[in-house]
Design a protein around this motif. Structure first.
Motif, PDB file in Angstrom:
ATOM      1  N   GLY A 333       0.828  -8.697   6.882  1.00 18.92           N
ATOM      2  CA  GLY A 333      -0.352  -8.474   6.467  1.00 18.92           C
ATOM      3  C   GLY A 333      -0.847  -8.468   5.175  1.00 18.92           C
ATOM      4  O   GLY A 333       0.095  -8.496   4.375  1.00 18.92           O
ATOM      5  N   LEU A 334      -2.060  -8.754   4.829  1.00 17.94           N
ATOM      6  CA  LEU A 334      -2.637  -8.804   3.584  1.00 17.94           C
ATOM      7  C   LEU A 334      -4.239  -8.205   3.449  1.00 17.94           C
ATOM      8  O   LEU A 334      -4.771  -8.421   4.341  1.00 17.94           O
ATOM      9  N   GLY A 364       2.185  -7.030   2.878  1.00 19.31           N
ATOM     10  CA  GLY A 364       3.045  -6.060   3.708  1.00 19.31           C
ATOM     11  C   GLY A 364       3.623  -6.542   4.602  1.00 19.31           C
ATOM     12  O   GLY A 364       3.218  -7.550   5.446  1.00 19.31           O
ATOM     13  N   VAL A 365       5.099  -6.145   5.015  1.00 19.75           N
ATOM     14  CA  VAL A 365       5.670  -6.604   6.121  1.00 19.75           C
ATOM     15  C   VAL A 365       6.243  -5.283   6.886  1.00 19.75           C
ATOM     16  O   VAL A 365       6.683  -4.394   6.150  1.00 19.75           O
ATOM     17  N   ASN A 370      13.039  -0.593  16.473  1.00 15.50           N
ATOM     18  CA  ASN A 370      13.059  -0.360  17.679  1.00 15.50           C
ATOM     19  C   ASN A 370      11.929   0.490  18.064  1.00 15.50           C
ATOM     20  O   ASN A 370      10.912   0.722  17.331  1.00 15.50           O
ATOM     21  N   LYS A 371      12.015   1.064  19.430  1.00 16.32           N
ATOM     22  CA  LYS A 371      10.852   1.821  19.777  1.00 16.32           C
ATOM     23  C   LYS A 371      10.165   3.105  18.975  1.00 16.32           C
ATOM     24  O   LYS A 371       9.101   3.795  19.007  1.00 16.32           O
ATOM     25  N   PHE A 372      11.248   3.370  18.095  1.00 19.73           N
ATOM     26  CA  PHE A 372      11.109   4.661  17.327  1.00 19.73           C
ATOM     27  C   PHE A 372      10.845   4.418  15.710  1.00 19.73           C
ATOM     28  O   PHE A 372      10.080   5.063  15.139  1.00 19.73           O
ATOM     29  N   ILE A 373      11.571   3.327  15.236  1.00 24.10           N
ATOM     30  CA  ILE A 373      11.682   3.075  13.674  1.00 24.10           C
ATOM     31  C   ILE A 373      11.016   1.801  13.369  1.00 24.10           C
ATOM     32  O   ILE A 373      10.990   0.720  14.028  1.00 24.10           O
ATOM     33  N   THR A 374      10.283   1.872  12.304  1.00 23.85           N
ATOM     34  CA  THR A 374       9.513   0.650  11.793  1.00 23.85           C
ATOM     35  C   THR A 374       9.969   0.857  10.075  1.00 23.85           C
ATOM     36  O   THR A 374      10.049   1.577   9.440  1.00 23.85           O
ATOM     37  N   LEU A 375      10.365  -0.521   9.828  1.00 25.09           N
ATOM     38  CA  LEU A 375      10.997  -0.849   8.512  1.00 25.09           C
ATOM     39  C   LEU A 375       9.743  -1.367   7.757  1.00 25.09           C
ATOM     40  O   LEU A 375       9.097  -2.404   8.510  1.00 25.09           O
ATOM     41  N   VAL A 376       9.614  -1.033   6.589  1.00 26.20           N
ATOM     42  CA  VAL A 376       8.164  -1.437   5.871  1.00 26.20           C
ATOM     43  C   VAL A 376       8.790  -2.013   4.504  1.00 26.20           C
ATOM     44  O   VAL A 376       9.390  -1.258   3.693  1.00 26.20           O
ATOM     45  N   GLY A 377       8.015  -2.974   4.004  1.00 29.51           N
ATOM     46  CA  GLY A 377       8.134  -3.566   2.473  1.00 29.51           C
ATOM     47  C   GLY A 377       6.752  -3.820   1.998  1.00 29.51           C
ATOM     48  O   GLY A 377       6.063  -4.652   3.062  1.00 29.51           O
ATOM     49  N   GLU A 378       6.433  -3.396   1.101  1.00 30.13           N
ATOM     50  CA  GLU A 378       5.052  -3.827   0.411  1.00 30.13           C
ATOM     51  C   GLU A 378       5.163  -4.117  -1.052  1.00 30.13           C
ATOM     52  O   GLU A 378       5.956  -3.654  -1.731  1.00 30.13           O
ATOM     53  N   MET A 379       3.972  -5.000  -1.431  1.00 33.78           N
ATOM     54  CA  MET A 379       3.668  -5.141  -2.623  1.00 33.78           C
ATOM     55  C   MET A 379       2.346  -5.056  -2.972  1.00 33.78           C
ATOM     56  O   MET A 379       1.748  -5.533  -2.448  1.00 33.78           O
ATOM     57  N   SER A 400       7.733  -1.450  -2.766  1.00 32.89           N
ATOM     58  CA  SER A 400       7.885  -0.234  -1.967  1.00 32.89           C
ATOM     59  C   SER A 400       8.663  -0.786  -0.955  1.00 32.89           C
ATOM     60  O   SER A 400       8.275  -1.934  -0.266  1.00 32.89           O
ATOM     61  N   PHE A 401       9.880   0.031  -0.385  1.00 30.99           N
ATOM     62  CA  PHE A 401      10.456  -0.453   0.877  1.00 30.99           C
ATOM     63  C   PHE A 401      10.953   0.838   1.228  1.00 30.99           C
ATOM     64  O   PHE A 401      11.527   1.602   0.800  1.00 30.99           O
ATOM     65  N   GLY A 402      11.023   0.833   2.800  1.00 29.53           N
ATOM     66  CA  GLY A 402      11.697   2.278   3.366  1.00 29.53           C
ATOM     67  C   GLY A 402      11.295   2.006   4.917  1.00 29.53           C
ATOM     68  O   GLY A 402      11.206   0.697   5.516  1.00 29.53           O
ATOM     69  N   GLY A 403      11.092   3.143   5.337  1.00 28.11           N
ATOM     70  CA  GLY A 403      10.716   3.021   6.884  1.00 28.11           C
ATOM     71  C   GLY A 403      10.125   4.290   7.001  1.00 28.11           C
ATOM     72  O   GLY A 403       9.855   5.510   6.703  1.00 28.11           O
TER      73      GLY A 403
END
Length: 407
Positions: A333-334, A364-365, A370-379, A400-403
């Motif tokens: 996404g942008l 962002g990415v 899985n059905k519970f967890i989303t991993l995230v990276g953004e600038m 930033s990165f995390g979940g």
């Protein structure tokens, strides 16, 4: 009592907009169902700040790291539902804690500052009661809600902001607060969770409306004779190109009990228009708003800095654009947003050089592990011009990165 683990969308309006695949724990007893659901997140955040004085050309830089919540805090929801005499009844209580402490000494909890030697007593690690309401109604005559819940004005746009799952990066949320601001203040204002009595119409085709009275804010004058008012209208459709359009309004008036008044009263108002459209794996969002006395949109909080002591209103406007693409389990996404304030509390004069202007974009990415967890990276990169007319330009770059976990 029968206990079952069921898969269902989150019943919370906010969280339902985030992850329709989330799970809840459900208990049913004598016709009453209690759903327990929530979210937890954590991110590493690095922010580089650059400030330039336009008069002298002097530039200062600093960089900070933090472990922080994202735009969402932690969230635990308890939602009770039942049906009596063809009336659907719902009660909702939630608590939203964060992961940070205010202590400067590792291991000390919030509030224990060792007589001032271990940091401030600012409430970074706080439990925010965001939802406390009940509602009743049906599909024939609509629904009446009483209590505290998400506001109507600017509700749809924050639910559409992809950084709701991540951090964003705006500087108004200082490290280490327990929520960042995402793109709030950069394209839209924050709706907030507010005491209210609202009525929502039944859905007629894709058309639905809601309106209500809200706890007033004494932003001017010395009394609030009447409550605030908010309303929105939504229209959504399905098909090969599913989408949604909406419009919303907000208004409130303050008054003075005696004259002269130390802070002259005035009325505040805002108008919004937005829409989204999905084309295969691609989704786009477009939004714009205007405000008169509604507050400093560049801060993002309604009724903060809506005018000065003479009653002159702050004029605000902004727009937000976003595109996302779903590639398997990964969403790319942008987005870009811009807010401008002038006159009133902010500045005087209509010249573009006499405005507070916030601009930001986020790349962002978002990967569904899985059905519970989303991993995230953004600038995120934010640029601020003429902050309260002090002749400076700010540039803040956040990685930033995390979940985030939904259950």
């Amino acid at each position: 009592m029968h206990t079952a683990f069921v898969t269902r969308p989150l019943v919370v309006a906010l969280l339902a907009g985030l992850a329709s695949h989330a799970h809840a724990v459900s208990f049913t007893h004598e016709g009453v169902t209690l759903d327990i659901n929530g979210t937890i997140n954590g991110f590493y955040v690095n922010r580089e700040e650059k400030t330039t004085n336009q008069s002298t050309g002097v530039t200062t830089r600093k960089s900070n790291s933090a472990l922080s919540n994202g735009l969402l805090p932690g969230w635990i929801n308890f939602v009770a539902t039942t049906k009596v005499d063809d009336i659907d009844i719902k009660g909702h209580i939630s608590f939203a804690p964060g992961i940070n402490s205010n202590s400067q000494v590792v291991g000390l909890p919030i509030g224990n500052n060792a007589d001032g030697s271990a940091g401030n007593i600012n409430p970074y690690s706080q439990i925010d009661t965001r939802n406390v309401y009940f509602q009743f109604g049906n599909n024939e005559w609509g629904t009446l809600k009483l209590g505290r819940d998400i506001g109507l004005f600017a509700q749809n746009i924050i639910l559409s902001d992809m950084t709701l799952l991540g951090v964003g990066g705006t500087s108004n949320a200082g490290i280490p607060y327990n929520t960042t601001f995402g793109m709030i203040g950069h394209g839209y204002m924050y709706t907030g969770f507010q005491p209210q009595i609202t009525y929502t119409t039944p859905k007629l085709g894709g058309l639905q409306a809601a309106a209500g009275i809200f706890q007033p804010s004494k932003f001017a004058g010395d009394e609030t004779k009447t409550p605030g008012f908010q309303a929105k209208v939504d229209y959504d459709w399905q098909g090969n190109l599913p989408g949604k359009v909406w419009s919303g309004v907000v208004s409130q008036t303050t008054s003075c009990s005696t004259e002269p008044c130390s802070k002259k009263s005035f009325s505040a108002s805002g108008f919004e228009l937005g829409g989204k459209l999905k084309m295969g794996n691609f989704e786009t969002v477009a939004y714009a708003f205007t405000g008169s006395g509604l507050g400093l949109s560049t801060v993002g909080a309604q009724f903060f800095g809506g005018g000065n002591s003479a009653g002159n209103k702050t004029d605000s406007r902004g727009y937000f654009l976003q595109g996302t693409y779903q590639l398997g389990k990964t969403k790319l996404g942008l987005n870009y947003g811009e807010n401008r304030d002038k006159d009133g509390y902010a500045l005087s004069g209509s010249s573009s050089s006499n405005q507070i202007k916030n601009r930001a974009y986020t790349l962002g990415v978002y990967h569904s592990l899985n059905k519970f967890i989303t991993l995230v990276g953004e600038m995120n990169e934010e640029r601020i011009t003429n902050v309260l007319d002090n002749n400076t330009n700010n540039r803040n770059r956040t990685l930033s990165f995390g979940g985030i976990l939904f259950f």
